[in-house]
Design a protein around this motif. Structure first.
Motif, short mmCIF file in Angstrom:
data_model
loop_
_atom_site.label_atom_id
_atom_site.label_comp_id
_atom_site.label_asym_id
_atom_site.label_seq_id
_atom_site.Cartn_x
_atom_site.Cartn_y
_atom_site.Cartn_z
N LEU A 49 -77.93 -20.19 5.33
CA LEU A 49 -76.91 -20.16 6.38
C LEU A 49 -76.19 -18.82 6.39
O LEU A 49 -76.04 -18.19 7.45
N PHE A 50 -75.75 -18.36 5.22
CA PHE A 50 -75.01 -17.10 5.15
C PHE A 50 -75.88 -15.91 5.54
O PHE A 50 -75.42 -14.98 6.22
N ALA A 51 -77.15 -15.94 5.12
CA ALA A 51 -78.04 -14.84 5.45
C ALA A 51 -78.32 -14.76 6.95
O ALA A 51 -78.40 -13.67 7.52
N SER A 52 -78.44 -15.92 7.58
CA SER A 52 -78.78 -15.93 9.00
C SER A 52 -77.58 -15.66 9.90
O SER A 52 -77.75 -15.22 11.04
N THR A 53 -76.37 -15.94 9.41
CA THR A 53 -75.19 -15.78 10.27
C THR A 53 -74.46 -14.46 10.04
O THR A 53 -73.47 -14.19 10.72
N SER A 54 -74.91 -13.67 9.08
CA SER A 54 -74.25 -12.38 8.79
C SER A 54 -74.92 -11.26 9.59
O SER A 54 -76.14 -11.11 9.53
N SER A 55 -74.13 -10.50 10.32
CA SER A 55 -74.67 -9.33 11.02
C SER A 55 -74.89 -8.20 10.02
O SER A 55 -74.41 -8.25 8.88
N ASP A 56 -75.60 -7.15 10.45
CA ASP A 56 -75.92 -6.05 9.53
C ASP A 56 -74.65 -5.49 8.88
O ASP A 56 -74.61 -5.22 7.69
N VAL A 57 -73.63 -5.30 9.70
CA VAL A 57 -72.33 -4.85 9.21
C VAL A 57 -71.26 -5.61 9.98
O VAL A 57 -71.38 -5.82 11.20
N THR A 58 -70.22 -6.03 9.28
CA THR A 58 -69.12 -6.75 9.91
C THR A 58 -67.82 -5.99 9.68
O THR A 58 -67.51 -5.60 8.55
N ALA A 249 -74.16 -7.00 5.40
CA ALA A 249 -74.58 -8.40 5.45
C ALA A 249 -74.64 -8.99 4.06
O ALA A 249 -74.24 -10.15 3.83
N LYS A 250 -75.12 -8.21 3.10
CA LYS A 250 -75.22 -8.71 1.72
C LYS A 250 -73.84 -8.96 1.14
O LYS A 250 -73.61 -9.97 0.46
N GLU A 251 -72.91 -8.06 1.39
CA GLU A 251 -71.55 -8.23 0.87
C GLU A 251 -70.89 -9.47 1.47
O GLU A 251 -70.20 -10.23 0.77
N THR A 252 -71.10 -9.68 2.76
CA THR A 252 -70.53 -10.86 3.41
C THR A 252 -71.15 -12.13 2.84
O THR A 252 -70.45 -13.10 2.53
N ALA A 253 -72.48 -12.14 2.72
CA ALA A 253 -73.18 -13.32 2.19
C ALA A 253 -72.77 -13.58 0.74
O ALA A 253 -72.55 -14.73 0.35
#
Length: 859
Positions: A49-58, A249-253
């Motif tokens: 879920l987190f990987a699919s809903t995170s944009s490249d940069v937020t 995206a990785k930091e957000t996830a």
């Protein structure tokens, strides 16, 4: 090779006797593996879920959390101006950028004002429909919202609440209430763990959630081809400056994963703890099984020794049987564990947290852990009986089956047991006498462990005393049959002690937690009666703040004498000793709060803390920072300016309600924080005029009908809510402890079954001299009942001791009332008798069906 053949032959010869021990291993391994599979599956679900809903940069406002949660003390999400979107689009490496606005602090209701929020604790998210969501959601009915009168809902929420196109729903926020009709339904393309999501168009979302246009909570940025997320983050940060938060995206996830990881870890280790208790209980079952099998095969083992088998060979033969038992039980347990995980997923689905079996995750470590754990525990449990088997001499072949008890070993065991029990009791005494909870907790843990081990070791000695007392009370009424049952239970005190100890462990924990839970409820109830001087408490069970409109509705309710607002915020303190304390909680309330909550003061008058530019601190804070009455503390309010507040009161640090709170007045807060930055009320207190409590209660509920996110409770409701919450937690724990109790019941069944086999000839002789089948079955049932009651008596007594000691530690936190839940304790004790009756059904039935002549002829 000969040893393995002998082990295989004995294992299959006694496969019926091994079955219950195998079930104990199976259940314990299954619970461990099921827990691991279940938590791994939840991790997989959230990761996807987190990987699919995170944009490249937020890009988000600086006040936003790393996980994207948007709750703030003014009820609105932290936002940034729309101009940030234009700046982001100018950064190198940006393919596209889109502004979004969403909030997790909104309440959504249907046309009947019933909440559409999840009951599982998952969030309710209201935001604008955007390209990032379009990647993970598919519109299955209708269309995306276009205009202020339209809203789109996720398919899971629509199914649960039977929403269809055209239905009206209301979105309630700090800004107000917005109504719209369902224009579309969108389904998740990945598993939705249970969140309820509602989409508005961008302009409507801004006005509904924030109260102004041209602002965003986030900007979702997509990288151009060949540009890494890290490089894109660097480019965007350089373009917009340091006033905003920029994450890949990785930091957000990772941040999202960390936020749910703590909860998952607590769940995982708690469940594994209960599995460990089941394993501990299973150890007694396995020890009993092999001890009885060795005793029954004394002559056989003696013959093996007489014809040349060494001690090591006999020892290895018994351990090889245990190894086979561990392998079979563990293999079946691993398979059952996957089934348990699927069952837990279905159970979570019933509570609103959706987990798909498509995400079922069985890591290679799970079966390995299950197999190793099951085999090692089984072999270790069989080690002592195996050693005992190795000590059987060749002369045992000339004696009747059954090795004589080792009087010296029993004496040593009794001394060790008494020492351990005494050390455990001393540890509990030190815990109850401790001045600090942290120190007392260490002594409590040590006392619990030592006293438990002590009771297990001393069990055979206690069995001789306790079973006689129970026999005099329970069994003598059944005449000769009851006396024979008592003698059978006393025949092998070691066996009776081990069987009772298995049941003792689970019931000790039940009694301990019951005492702690009841004491917490009683203490909190007494504190409410003593401290709370208001009639009604109005707040949101979901943690949402009180909107100004709702507060005004409370104040306009007829029949109220006073209404007290209560706000919570953070500030940076600079104390007289020169220390700076960042983000320290401070409570702002109306002066009437000093009447609504009677807080004990150790210096000054709490009412004075609500004077202009004044405050109170609690006793421990005053001691740590050399604060006295009249001291000045610099308080830099969040979103406001710095005040120098005078300490007018010092409150006790032992309070249960609002423990550690520091108070100032709302007027003081308003002086230093702009009106548009003021935190919303956390809750509101209301007091009715004399004699109008019932009418005011009804009127308050009516006044807040349009605000279903808030609950009105009088003191009776509040006490019941507290009792229900603790009761639900205890019921969950009891449910998990049921696994250990089931294993203990299997132990009683196994002990009786093997005991019947051991006494086959004796049973045949008793039947031959006139004992009827009914009397025989009753004798075995009575023996089972007295063993179960023995274990229950030890467990409940031990558990009440633990619970009483734990309550003494809670008293250091202000929970001063010790309450023993006698109905629960007595109910569990009586229930243990029925457990004993149930456990004896099959052994008693088999004993009653024995052929008398064949039984007499048995060697």
């Amino acid at each position: 090779m000969t040893v393995m053949k002998t082990s295989m032959r004995n294992f299959y010869a006694h496969k019926g006797r091994m079955a219950l021990s195998a079930v104990a291993v199976l259940l314990s391994v299954a619970f461990v593996c099921g827990t691991l599979v279940f938590t791994d599956t939840m991790n997989t679900t959230f990761d996807k879920l987190f990987a699919s809903t995170s944009s490249d940069v937020t890009v988000s406002a600086k006040g936003a959390s790393d996980t994207g949660e948007t709750t703030s003390d003014n009820g609105k999400p932290p936002v940034m101006p729309a101009s940030v979107l234009g700046a982001v689009r100018k950064a190198d490496g940006v393919k596209s950028a889109e502004g979004t606005v969403f909030s997790t602090s909104a309440t959504v209701v249907d046309a009947d004002k019933d909440s559409l929020s999840p009951t599982s604790g998952a969030p309710t998210i209201v935001g604008n429909w955007n390209g990032n969501d379009a990647r993970t959601m598919e519109i299955t009915e209708g269309a995306a919202p276009k205009g202020s009168d339209q809203v789109m809902v996720d398919a899971d929420t629509a199914d649960k609440h039977h929403l269809k196109l055209g239905d009206e729903i209301g979105v309630i926020t700090a800004v107000g209430t917005h109504t719209a009709k369902v224009s579309g339904i969108a389904a998740f393309q990945v598993t939705n763990p249970g969140a309820a999501i509602f989409y508005l168009d961008t302009k409507t979302a801004q006005e509904t959630l924030v109260g102004e246009s041209n602002v965003y909570t986030n900007v979702n940025v997509t990288a151009a081809s060949g540009v890494s997320d890290a490089q894109l983050k660097k480019n965007v940060a350089a373009e917009i400056g340091a006033d905003y938060k920029v994450q890949t995206a990785k930091e957000t996830a990772d941040a999202n994963r960390e936020s749910v990881g703590g909860f998952l870890d607590v769940m995982k280790y708690a469940m594994l703890g209960f599995a460990g208790i089941a394993f501990l209980v299973g150890i007694f079952l396995i020890i009993n099984t092999f001890s009885m099998l060795v005793a029954q095969r004394t002559r056989e083992i003696g013959l093996m020794r007489a014809i040349g088998s060494s001690r090591k060979q006999v020892n290895r033969s018994v351990l090889a049987e245990a190894l086979l038992l561990g392998v079979v039980g563990s293999l079946l347990g691993v398979g059952a564990g996957v089934g348990i995980a699927v069952g837990l997923m279905k159970l979570m689905g019933m509570t609103g947290m959706n987990l798909s079996t498509d995400d079922l995750t069985v890591a290679w470590t799970t079966p390995v852990v299950g197999m190793v754990l099951g085999i090692v525990v089984t072999v270790l449990a069989a080690y002592l009986p195996a050693r005992r088997a190795g000590k059987v001499s060749p002369m045992a072949a000339l004696r009747d089956a059954g090795a004589p008890a080792d009087a010296k070993a029993s004496a040593v065991r009794a001394v060790i047991g008494l020492l351990l029990t005494g050390a455990g009791g001393f540890g509990l005494y030190l815990a109850s006498a401790a001045d600090k909870a942290a120190e007392g907790s260490l002594w409590l843990g040590l006392g619990v462990v030592l006293s438990l081990i002590g009771f297990v070791v001393i069990g055979p000695l206690l069995a001789g005393v306790v079973v006689r007392v129970l026999g005099a009370i329970v069994l003598r009424a059944f005449g000769p049959v009851g006396r024979m049952a008592e003698r059978n239970a006393l025949r092998n005190p070691r066996r009776t002690g081990a069987t009772g100890a298995a049941l003792m462990i689970g019931l000790a924990l039940v009694a301990c937690l019951s005492v702690v839970g009841s004491s917490m409820v009683a203490s909190a109830t007494e504190e409410l009666d003593k401290s709370v001087g208001t009639d009604f408490i109005i707040q949101s069970d979901g943690g949402q703040l009180m909107t100004p409109q709702a507060v005004q509705a409370v104040k306009s309710t007829p029949g109220l004498e006073r209404v007290t607002e209560y706000k919570w915020t953070e500030a940076d303190f600079t104390t007289p000793d020169g220390k700076r304390l960042d983000k320290t909680a401070i409570t702002a309330a109306d002066p009437t709060y000093a009447t609504d909550l009677r807080v004990e003061t150790v210096a000054g008058n709490l009412a004075d803390a609500y004077r202009p530019d004044s405050m109170s601190v609690h006793e421990k804070f005053a001691e740590d920072h050399k604060v006295t009455l009249g001291s000045k503390i610099a308080v830099a309010f969040e979103n406001g300016s710095t005040a120098r507040l005078t300490v007018r009161a010092i409150t006790s640090s032992d309070a249960v309600i609002d423990q550690g709170a520091m108070y100032t007045s709302i007027d003081t807060l308003k002086k230093y924080v702009p009106a548009d930055k003021l935190p919303l009320d956390t809750l509101v207190f209301a007091t009715a005029k004399d004699g109008q409590q019932d009418a005011a209660y009804t009127s308050l509920k009516t006044a807040l009908h349009d605000y279903p996110q808030y609950t009105v409770r009088d003191q009776t409701d509040y006490k019941q809510e507290l009792k229900d919450q603790i009761g639900q937690l205890l019921n969950l724990i009891y449910g998990l402890l049921a696994l250990a109790i089931i294993v203990a019941v299997l132990g009683v069944v196994n002990t009786l079954a093997l005991s019947v086999v051991e006494r086959t000839r004796e049973i045949g002789l008793m039947r031959a001299i006139g004992l009827s089948r009914r009397q025989l079955r009753r004798m075995i049932r009575m023996e089972s009942v007295v063993i179960a009651l023995f274990g229950a008596l030890l467990g409940l007594g031990l558990g009440m001791g633990w619970g009483a000691t734990a309550q003494q530690l809670l008293a250091l936190q202000g929970l001063n009332v010790l309450e023993i839940p006698w109905p629960t304790i007595i109910g569990v004790f009586i229930g243990s008798a029925f457990v004993g009756l149930f456990a004896a059904l099959i052994p008693a039935f088999r004993a009653g069906r024995m052929n008398v002549l064949n039984a007499i002829a048995t060697e």
